[in-house]
Write a protein that holds these residues in place. Structure first.
Motif, short mmCIF file in Angstrom:
data_model
loop_
_atom_site.label_atom_id
_atom_site.label_comp_id
_atom_site.label_asym_id
_atom_site.label_seq_id
_atom_site.Cartn_x
_atom_site.Cartn_y
_atom_site.Cartn_z
N THR A 255 -0.83 2.89 8.76
CA THR A 255 0.00 2.95 7.56
C THR A 255 1.39 3.46 7.88
O THR A 255 2.38 2.99 7.32
N ALA A 256 1.50 4.42 8.80
CA ALA A 256 2.81 4.95 9.18
C ALA A 256 3.66 3.86 9.84
O ALA A 256 4.88 3.83 9.68
N PHE A 257 3.01 2.96 10.59
CA PHE A 257 3.71 1.87 11.26
C PHE A 257 4.48 1.02 10.25
O PHE A 257 5.60 0.58 10.51
N PHE A 258 3.89 0.81 9.08
CA PHE A 258 4.52 -0.07 8.09
C PHE A 258 5.39 0.67 7.09
O PHE A 258 6.37 0.12 6.60
N THR A 259 5.05 1.90 6.76
CA THR A 259 5.93 2.64 5.85
C THR A 259 7.18 3.14 6.57
O THR A 259 8.22 3.35 5.96
#
Length: 408
Positions: A255-259
């Motif tokens: 999720t951090a990769f995309f946010t």
């Protein structure tokens, strides 16, 4: 309704992966349908909007209701944050020398050099000014350094408050956390939109010109995530670290990769800490703190970009200079904001150690923004997953002392 119930019964990770696949396919098939990317913007916007409030309320409430026995664990977490960031910078020096990369700098659009710090004194002054800003202004502008400072001040002050006041703070913290969980449940649709936007607007061909730099950055970050950080955890716990490492990367890193924002990923990390059974009094402080000072990925970015600039311009880099760069990158990375692209504006600081002009270093910043779809995404995934990894390591260290079984 049956389809919705079945969808919600699936694990969040599986739903996110489905969203990723669908978003990528739509990005290639219908690249002009911009409306598909709207849910991604709304999802990240909602997380970024509530994240400052979440950080402030959680830290203040946690400190107000905390017991003194958590301070030792928190100190351990902070030490792990700093050690891992320094190790990431040192590894970046080694990989940069082993795989020297130079890139063409001519023809890039000029970038405003005045936006970057001109020296370590500027970084320190900006940090100090960020601390003492108006707390309302800090919340409005998502200044997490200021938010953390005022939350700590209020939380310590509230330790003397009446039990009813402390209970009210805890209720408010629980209410905000519940609202965040509602937003997180929309992650699959949001990430579908984010993936669609990344594929439809950029595509893989954008990275052909700077492929070697991308490979160096990604390779170094993967090395830190899969070798260096697990080694640190193993030294502390004397236990196989990889089940915990992979779980943090899977549930937090994706999720951090995309946010592309450590701050926006705080709610995801809080939920993962809860699943791991960690002490809420610890992780409600260490996770928001980690989004500000645990910056392995930022240290990698600052170090590698600075050395690439040196190699490109023909500057001879000695071992003492490289070691000093690692130290500067460590402390500079801790001052990088928990938002997308926060580390890039500190690249000129690293370049200044080699006497490289702002005109050249800001061209590197321009390159960084070109490849930021991968660079910043990988950086944030490494930073944010490390917040949970080292918080859990500090907690599990205490569990081992007490003879408890680790959930690994």
């Amino acid at each position: 309704m049956g389809i919705i119930k079945k969808w919600n019964s699936m694990s969040l990770i599986l739903r996110i992966l489905i969203g990723l696949i669908i978003g990528a396919i739509l990005g290639f098939v219908v690249p002009k349908a911009a409306w598909i990317g709207v849910p991604g913007e709304l999802f990240v916007g909602a997380l970024k909007a509530i994240a400052p409030i979440l950080v402030f309320v959680l830290v203040a409430s946690s400190l107000a209701n905390s017991k003194n026995n958590n301070m030792e664990k928190l100190r351990t977490v902070i030490v792990l944050y700093l050690v891992s960031t320094l190790c990431a910078a040192i590894v970046s020096v080694l990989t940069s020398f082993a795989y020297r990369v130079t890139i063409p700098l001519t023809g890039l659009d000029a970038v405003d050099a005045s936006a970057a710090p001109q020296g370590m004194a500027d970084v320190v002054m900006n940090f100090l000014k960020s601390i003492v800003v108006n707390p309302v202004d800090a919340l409005v502008n998502a200044n997490y350094i200021g938010i953390l400072f005022w939350a700590v001040v209020l939380g310590i002050a509230l330790k003397l408050a009446a039990p009813a006041t402390k209970a009210m703070m805890e209720d408010l913290s629980n209410a905000v956390s519940t609202a965040v969980r509602w937003i997180i449940n929309c992650a699959p649709i949001g990430i579908l939109g984010l993936m669609y936007t990344a594929v439809s607007t950029r595509g893989p061909e954008i990275f052909a010109k700077y492929g070697q730099l991308v490979a160096l950055l990604v390779g170094t970050m993967v090395l830190v995530a899969l070798i260096v950080n697990p080694l640190i955890v193993f030294i502390i716990l004397r236990h196989n670290p990889y089940p915990l490492v992979f779980r943090c990367l899977r549930q937090s890193g994706i999720t951090a990769f995309f946010t592309r924002s450590s701050a926006a990923n705080i709610p995801v990390n809080m939920e993962l800490c809860k699943e791991l059974g960690l002490d809420e009094n610890l992780y409600s402080v260490s996770i928001p703190l980690g989004s500000t000072i645990n910056m392995d990925g930022a240290a990698v970015t600052i170090t590698i970009f600075s050395l690439v600039a040196a190699f490109t311009t023909g500057v001879k880099v000695t071992i003492p200079m490289a070691i000093f760069l690692s130290i500067v990158a460590t402390f500079s990375a801790c001052g990088a904001s928990g938002v997308a692209g926060g580390s890039m504006m500190l690249v000129p600081l690293g370049c200044s150690l080699f006497g490289i002009s702002a005109d050249i270093s800001m061209q590197l910043v321009g390159v960084g923004f070109i490849i930021s779809v991968i660079q910043d995404s990988m950086e944030t995934a490494l930073n944010s997953s490390g917040d949970v990894l080292f918080t859990a390591t500090a907690e599990f260290k205490e569990w081992k002392k007490q003879g408890k079984k680790l959930p690994l």
